[in-house]
Motif scaffolding. Structure first.
Motif, PDB file in Angstrom:
ATOM      1  N   ASN A  52       9.840  26.515  36.745  1.00 22.92           N
ATOM      2  CA  ASN A  52      11.068  25.591  36.511  1.00 22.92           C
ATOM      3  C   ASN A  52      12.037  25.869  37.771  1.00 22.92           C
ATOM      4  O   ASN A  52      12.615  26.970  37.905  1.00 22.92           O
ATOM      5  N   PHE A  53      12.228  24.941  38.601  1.00 27.92           N
ATOM      6  CA  PHE A  53      13.513  25.162  39.585  1.00 27.92           C
ATOM      7  C   PHE A  53      14.552  24.044  39.334  1.00 27.92           C
ATOM      8  O   PHE A  53      14.356  22.701  39.425  1.00 27.92           O
ATOM      9  N   ARG A  54      15.769  24.688  38.945  1.00 22.41           N
ATOM     10  CA  ARG A  54      16.831  23.708  38.721  1.00 22.41           C
ATOM     11  C   ARG A  54      16.635  22.740  37.581  1.00 22.41           C
ATOM     12  O   ARG A  54      17.214  21.466  37.876  1.00 22.41           O
ATOM     13  N   GLY A  55      16.108  23.196  36.629  1.00 19.64           N
ATOM     14  CA  GLY A  55      16.002  22.319  35.577  1.00 19.64           C
ATOM     15  C   GLY A  55      14.492  21.246  35.582  1.00 19.64           C
ATOM     16  O   GLY A  55      14.579  20.582  34.787  1.00 19.64           O
ATOM     17  N   ILE A  56      13.898  21.412  36.681  1.00 16.25           N
ATOM     18  CA  ILE A  56      12.727  20.222  37.065  1.00 16.25           C
ATOM     19  C   ILE A  56      11.616  21.347  37.185  1.00 16.25           C
ATOM     20  O   ILE A  56      11.446  22.310  37.993  1.00 16.25           O
ATOM     21  N   THR A  57      10.349  20.628  36.615  1.00 16.73           N
ATOM     22  CA  THR A  57       9.255  21.539  36.581  1.00 16.73           C
ATOM     23  C   THR A  57       8.633  21.427  37.986  1.00 16.73           C
ATOM     24  O   THR A  57       8.717  20.293  38.564  1.00 16.73           O
ATOM     25  N   GLN A  58       8.060  22.462  38.531  1.00 17.26           N
ATOM     26  CA  GLN A  58       7.322  22.288  39.821  1.00 17.26           C
ATOM     27  C   GLN A  58       5.986  22.398  39.777  1.00 17.26           C
ATOM     28  O   GLN A  58       5.197  22.569  40.712  1.00 17.26           O
ATOM     29  N   SER A  59       5.467  22.640  38.424  1.00 13.77           N
ATOM     30  CA  SER A  59       4.204  22.958  38.223  1.00 13.77           C
ATOM     31  C   SER A  59       3.464  22.101  37.067  1.00 13.77           C
ATOM     32  O   SER A  59       2.206  22.095  36.459  1.00 13.77           O
ATOM     33  N   ASN A  60       4.143  20.863  37.187  1.00 15.56           N
ATOM     34  CA  ASN A  60       3.639  19.834  36.106  1.00 15.56           C
ATOM     35  C   ASN A  60       3.654  20.391  34.719  1.00 15.56           C
ATOM     36  O   ASN A  60       2.476  20.099  33.686  1.00 15.56           O
ATOM     37  N   HIS A  61       4.482  21.246  34.308  1.00 15.55           N
ATOM     38  CA  HIS A  61       4.640  21.871  32.960  1.00 15.55           C
ATOM     39  C   HIS A  61       3.402  22.687  32.841  1.00 15.55           C
ATOM     40  O   HIS A  61       2.660  22.917  31.578  1.00 15.55           O
ATOM     41  N   LYS A  62       2.699  23.473  33.809  1.00 22.20           N
ATOM     42  CA  LYS A  62       1.567  24.269  33.636  1.00 22.20           C
ATOM     43  C   LYS A  62       2.002  25.523  34.324  1.00 22.20           C
ATOM     44  O   LYS A  62       2.908  25.764  34.833  1.00 22.20           O
ATOM     45  N   PRO A  63       0.996  26.610  33.779  1.00 14.72           N
ATOM     46  CA  PRO A  63       1.239  27.774  34.356  1.00 14.72           C
ATOM     47  C   PRO A  63       0.970  28.006  35.863  1.00 14.72           C
ATOM     48  O   PRO A  63       0.619  27.351  36.597  1.00 14.72           O
ATOM     49  N   SER A  64       2.114  29.047  36.043  1.00 16.09           N
ATOM     50  CA  SER A  64       2.299  28.996  37.807  1.00 16.09           C
ATOM     51  C   SER A  64       2.289  30.695  37.831  1.00 16.09           C
ATOM     52  O   SER A  64       2.631  31.536  37.068  1.00 16.09           O
ATOM     53  N   THR A  65       2.024  31.001  39.271  1.00 17.78           N
ATOM     54  CA  THR A  65       1.977  32.536  39.475  1.00 17.78           C
ATOM     55  C   THR A  65       2.851  32.747  40.544  1.00 17.78           C
ATOM     56  O   THR A  65       3.089  31.928  41.499  1.00 17.78           O
ATOM     57  N   GLN A  66       3.349  33.911  40.952  1.00 15.67           N
ATOM     58  CA  GLN A  66       4.319  34.230  41.966  1.00 15.67           C
ATOM     59  C   GLN A  66       3.980  35.499  42.336  1.00 15.67           C
ATOM     60  O   GLN A  66       3.724  36.470  41.855  1.00 15.67           O
ATOM     61  N   ALA A  67       4.051  35.837  43.761  1.00 14.45           N
ATOM     62  CA  ALA A  67       3.795  37.172  44.341  1.00 14.45           C
ATOM     63  C   ALA A  67       4.728  37.084  45.765  1.00 14.45           C
ATOM     64  O   ALA A  67       4.800  36.007  46.580  1.00 14.45           O
TER      65      ALA A  67
END
Length: 348
Positions: A52-67
């Motif tokens: 979620n970025f500023r209240g808006i999903t960036q992954s279509n409400h699906k799981p996401s990973t970060q590194a």
């Protein structure tokens, strides 16, 4: 004569004492502590059920990973320079492969006041251009405003009603300033300001202002190294007007505008907020957070061009004549498990 003999004996004794003292081991002064290493590296990784970025999903409400990682240089105890690289998995309308964040800045501190100034570049490689000439869009633009090689192609993931479109390149940059004041060990508050001349390469400028408050639980509340915090943010993104690519409607044969958004749609500025609790243990943090905005589904569709938007007659407006709507800006609960390893602190 006795006095002379006594003097000779005393002198001999003093000389012997001096020799013995010279032969004794002298304790060396403690070695000076080496200066702290001014360089530091922090490596981060995260797994979340929604990005979620500023209240808006960036992954279509699906799981996401970060590194990612951040390189730091402390030129003084109160001045730090830094640069970083981070990557997140996303699900964008233009089929971009990922979000790659490149950023750099400086962090001066003045007692309890910490400042942060820098720049951030959001790079979305691998995007495709999806345009719809039938809805008054003459093709996709590249980052320079011109048509890309190969022109526009249909996107089977975009709904036919209303003709949602997507640019091939939605990369953009922002500059920012942050200030955080730490009142005591438990309470801190901050404010941030971000600016971009072209949000998501749309041509619309954006000013994002947000404030936050954080409460950190006293260490006595927990044992075994556990920690907890509660934090909340309130933000407002003031958005401008897009370029013609996202325009809706078209002029009549005399050139009169049938829709004020024909040559660029005015995005709806919006408020967003979040509230959450986090638990920390060594390098790990589990953050549980609620996000929301005041955007309607129709307004959200205009800004996001969501690939899974659905039609409803109630979504039809001059800004959104196609009647599509999306829940990308609706309330969401995000659970995020992250790790941050500081090489100067955690690996000593």
């Amino acid at each position: 004569m006795k006095k002379i003999a006594h003097s000779l004996v005393l002198a001999a004794g003093l000389a012997s004492s001096s020799v013995m003292a010279a032969d004794m081991a002298v304790k060396a002064p403690p070695a000076a502590a080496p200066p702290p290493n001014p360089w530091d590296v922090v490596v981060t990784a995260a797994l979340m059920n929604d990005y979620n970025f500023r209240g808006i999903t960036q992954s279509n409400h699906k799981p996401s990973t970060q590194a990612g990682f951040e390189l730091r240089y402390n030129s003084s105890p109160s001045l730090q320079w830094y640069g970083g690289l981070s990557g997140e998995s996303i699900s964008f309308p233009n089929n971009a492969a990922a979000e790659i964040d490149l950023y750099a800045g400086v962090r001066p501190t003045f007692d309890k006041l910490a400042l942060d100034f820098g720049g951030w570049y959001y790079w979305y490689p691998g995007g495709q251009c999806f345009g719809a000439a039938a809805f008054g869009v003459g093709g996709c633009f590249d980052a320079g405003g011109g048509p890309p090689a190969g022109g526009a192609v249909p996107n089977p993931n975009l709904q036919p009603f209303g003709g949602n479109v997507a640019l091939r390149d939605v990369s953009f940059w922002e500059v920012y300033g942050k200030a955080t004041y730490t009142f005591n060990d438990q309470w801190a508050a901050g404010i941030q300001e971000w600016y971009s001349p072209s949000v998501l390469n749309s041509g619309a400028r954006g000013w994002y202002t947000t404030g936050n408050v954080t409460f950190t639980a006293p260490s006595a509340w927990f044992s075994n190294g556990l920690g907890m915090y509660v934090s909340g943010d309130v933000g407002y993104w003031s958005l401008g007007t897009s370029n013609i690519f996202y325009g809706v409607g078209s002029p009549d044969v005399q050139g009169n505008l049938l829709n004020p958004n024909a040559f660029g749609v005015k995005y709806t500025s919006y408020a967003t907020w979040d509230l959450g609790v986090g638990f920390t243990y060594k390098v790990l943090t589990l953050d549980l957070r609620y996000y929301d905005t005041n955007l309607t589904k129709a307004q959200c569709n205009v800004f996001t061009s969501a690939q899974n938007a659905t039609f409803s007659p109630g979504n039809i407006t001059l800004q959104n004549p196609g009647g599509l709507g999306t829940n990308w800006c609706s309330a969401a609960f995000v659970a995020k498990l992250s790790a941050a390893v500081d090489f100067n602190t955690n690996l000593k």
